[in-house]
Motif scaffolding. Structure first.
Motif, PDB file in Angstrom:
ATOM      1  N   SER A 152       0.821  -1.208   0.000  1.00  0.00           N
ATOM      2  CA  SER A 152       0.000   0.000   0.000  1.00  0.00           C
ATOM      3  C   SER A 152       0.864   1.271   0.000  1.00  0.00           C
ATOM      4  O   SER A 152       2.024   1.249  -0.412  1.00  0.00           O
ATOM      5  CB  SER A 152      -0.947  -0.062   1.209  1.00  0.00           C
TER       6      SER A 152
ATOM      7  N   THR B 131       2.068   2.920   2.498  1.00  0.00           N
ATOM      8  CA  THR B 131       3.183   2.808   3.444  1.00  0.00           C
ATOM      9  C   THR B 131       4.359   2.102   2.779  1.00  0.00           C
ATOM     10  O   THR B 131       5.514   2.533   2.914  1.00  0.00           O
ATOM     11  CB  THR B 131       2.748   2.017   4.700  1.00  0.00           C
TER      12      THR B 131
ATOM     13  N   THR C 134      -3.729  13.604   6.213  1.00  0.00           N
ATOM     14  CA  THR C 134      -5.102  13.099   6.333  1.00  0.00           C
ATOM     15  C   THR C 134      -5.640  13.193   7.757  1.00  0.00           C
ATOM     16  O   THR C 134      -6.841  13.345   7.953  1.00  0.00           O
ATOM     17  CB  THR C 134      -5.159  11.623   5.877  1.00  0.00           C
TER      18      THR C 134
ATOM     19  N   ASP D 237       4.348  11.916   0.078  1.00  0.00           N
ATOM     20  CA  ASP D 237       3.275  10.955   0.336  1.00  0.00           C
ATOM     21  C   ASP D 237       1.994  11.661  -0.114  1.00  0.00           C
ATOM     22  O   ASP D 237       1.546  12.608   0.525  1.00  0.00           O
ATOM     23  CB  ASP D 237       3.266  10.639   1.840  1.00  0.00           C
TER      24      ASP D 237
ATOM     25  N   LYS E 133      -8.195   5.143  -1.582  1.00  0.00           N
ATOM     26  CA  LYS E 133      -8.552   6.479  -1.075  1.00  0.00           C
ATOM     27  C   LYS E 133      -9.570   7.131  -2.017  1.00  0.00           C
ATOM     28  O   LYS E 133     -10.718   6.730  -2.022  1.00  0.00           O
ATOM     29  CB  LYS E 133      -7.289   7.325  -0.944  1.00  0.00           C
TER      30      LYS E 133
HETATM   31  C1  LIG Z   1      -1.202  10.542   4.450  1.00  0.00           C
HETATM   32  C2  LIG Z   1      -1.227   9.067   4.628  1.00  0.00           C
HETATM   33  N1  LIG Z   1      -0.088   8.377   4.545  1.00  0.00           N
HETATM   34  C3  LIG Z   1      -0.071   7.032   4.696  1.00  0.00           C
HETATM   35  C4  LIG Z   1      -1.218   6.327   4.953  1.00  0.00           C
HETATM   36  C5  LIG Z   1      -1.147   4.847   5.126  1.00  0.00           C
HETATM   37  O1  LIG Z   1      -1.619   4.316   3.966  1.00  0.00           O
HETATM   38  P1  LIG Z   1      -1.732   2.742   3.681  1.00  0.00           P
HETATM   39  O2  LIG Z   1      -2.632   2.197   4.731  1.00  0.00           O
HETATM   40  O3  LIG Z   1      -2.274   2.723   2.308  1.00  0.00           O
HETATM   41  O4  LIG Z   1      -0.359   2.180   3.771  1.00  0.00           O
HETATM   42  C6  LIG Z   1      -2.438   7.006   5.047  1.00  0.00           C
HETATM   43  C7  LIG Z   1      -3.683   6.272   5.356  1.00  0.00           C
HETATM   44  O5  LIG Z   1      -4.689   6.848   5.699  1.00  0.00           O
HETATM   45  C8  LIG Z   1      -2.447   8.397   4.876  1.00  0.00           C
HETATM   46  O6  LIG Z   1      -3.587   9.086   4.941  1.00  0.00           O
END
Ligand SMILES: Cc1ncc(COP(=O)(O)O)c(C=O)c1O
Length: 388
Positions: free
Chosen positions: A72, A74, A144, A167, A191
């Motif tokens: 994902s 991360t 977020t 990011d 998202k």
């Molecule tokens: C700004 C931001 N970075 C990283 C993540 C983590 O994303 P993921 O769960 O797709 O790895 C999120 C998840 O809400 C996010 O909003």
């Protein structure tokens, strides 16, 4: 206050996985290449289509490399940090929990010494003019968990020597990204497009590729982070030969989401829908006696993770734990009514409500939700102020 008459048709306001696109049914997955290899001809074609449609929709320049990667957003961010950093000093900008996580990893996991963390409290951005573009710069386009985003890319130097690493997971498809100012951008599928989780996307500028091919970090790199072999970019990764096995069910769903985005006018259409959602909340906030945006500056207000705080004195007089409990209680009332799921703000942030406003959410559903927020808040307040 009486319960409102109108309910959102879809009550999914989670910040990820976010609502499926309007009209989605499991039927859209019927063409999924299940039980086949992702390295088969049709498997690779599906993966290549995901990449190509992203490139086309987002206007990613032809000389940028684009790949589907594991774990994902991360996974995509960590892959960039672990593969690219260490060649120069690093500025990390943080104003929400995810940015704070990246700062932690740069300092405590990679143990880089020459690191400056430019941090701001929830609701604000750090001083963007303080960024030193001779260094690598890591930031979150849209924080977020704070509902705060950078207003644009004007603050990113065109003649930067370092790399800009963003990011952008809750910004893509909702905010205009100036690709010439981004050397690395990452996101996921679940998202703004309401896709399925577990897959990341990474876009690399030619300068980022040059860094990859000219610099080898001193630490070991797990296979799922590796983008080079013998000092050369592994081109296959950027030609739909994923590092490891993706879900072809998720791939099918991503293709459906991308086709939907195209059908509503592409990037302009998805951005417009998200902005309309923010505008609906803004109209309500402007008339509210109890709610305010967490983002102080309107230019930094996110149109995806829309964060709203409670500003009445009785609430502000509570301790942090009591506030968090009150917000959970409010969110639970809405969930019990089936009018809003998952809108209690992130646990790391000061207590607030977070309403996802990405393109898959209908503005009419946001508008139907808002009177319910007033209702639930009224119930909460009445209970809190009831004489013992
Ligand atoms: C700004 C931001 N970075 C990283 C993540 C983590 O994303 P993921 O769960 O797709 O790895 C999120 C998840 O809400 C996010 O909003």
């Amino acid at each position: 206050m009486c319960k409102p008459n109108v309910r959102p048709r879809v009550a999914h306001f989670s910040s990820g996985p976010s609502a499926k696109r309007p009209g989605w049914t499991p039927q859209v997955l019927k063409g999924a290449l299940l039980g086949r290899s992702h390295r088969s001809k049709p498997g690779k074609a599906k993966l290549a289509e995901v990449v190509d449609r992203h490139r086309h929709l987002l206007g990613i320049p032809a000389d940028y490399r684009l790949a589907i990667v594991p774990a994902s957003d991360t996974g995509a961010v960590e892959m960039a940090l672990w593969s690219l950093l260490g060649a120069r000093g690093v500025d990390v900008l943080t104003w929400d929990s995810f940015g704070a996580g990246w700062a932690n990893d740069v300092q405590k996991e990679l143990k880089l010494k020459d690191v400056r963390v430019l941090a701001a409290d929830y609701g604000r951005l750090p001083d963007l003019t303080a960024v030193d573009w001779s260094r690598d710069v890591v930031f979150t386009w849209n924080g977020t968990t704070a509902g705060v985003c950078v207003p644009n890319g004007d603050w990113i130097a065109a003649d930067r020597q370092g790399l800009s690493i963003a990011d952008a997971t809750s910004a893509v498809f909702a905010m205009a990204l100036p690709w010439d100012k981004l050397d690395v951008a990452t996101w996921s599928w679940q998202k703004v497009l309401g896709g399925e989780a577990a897959h990341g996307m990474i876009a690399l500028s030619p300068r980022a590729v040059r860094r990859l091919e000219s610099y080898a970090p001193p630490w070991p790199l797990p296979k799922i982070f590796r983008l080079t072999k013998a000092g050369m970019l592994i081109e296959g990764v950027f030609q739909a030969e994923t590092i490891n096995t993706p879900s072809l069910l998720c791939v099918e769903d991503a293709l459906d989401a991308l086709a939907w985005a195209e059908s509503i006018g592409g990037l302009q259409g998805t951005i417009a829908r998200s902005q309309a959602n923010l505008a609906a909340v803004a109209k309500w906030v402007a008339a509210s006696k109890w709610a305010a945006f967490m983002a102080e500056n309107p230019a930094t207000r996110s149109c995806t993770g829309i964060c709203v705080k409670i500003v009445e004195p009785w609430f502000l007089g509570l301790g942090a734990n009591e506030r968090a409990k009150a917000v959970r209680d409010l969110a639970q009332r809405l969930e019990n009514e089936g009018v809003a799921f998952d809108i209690a703000g992130h646990r790391d942030a000061p207590a607030h409500l977070r309403i996802w406003g990405g393109a898959t959410v209908e503005t009419s559903d946001i508008e139907a939700l808002l009177p319910w927020l007033d209702w639930a808040y009224g119930e909460l307040k009445a209970q809190a102020l009831k004489p013992a």
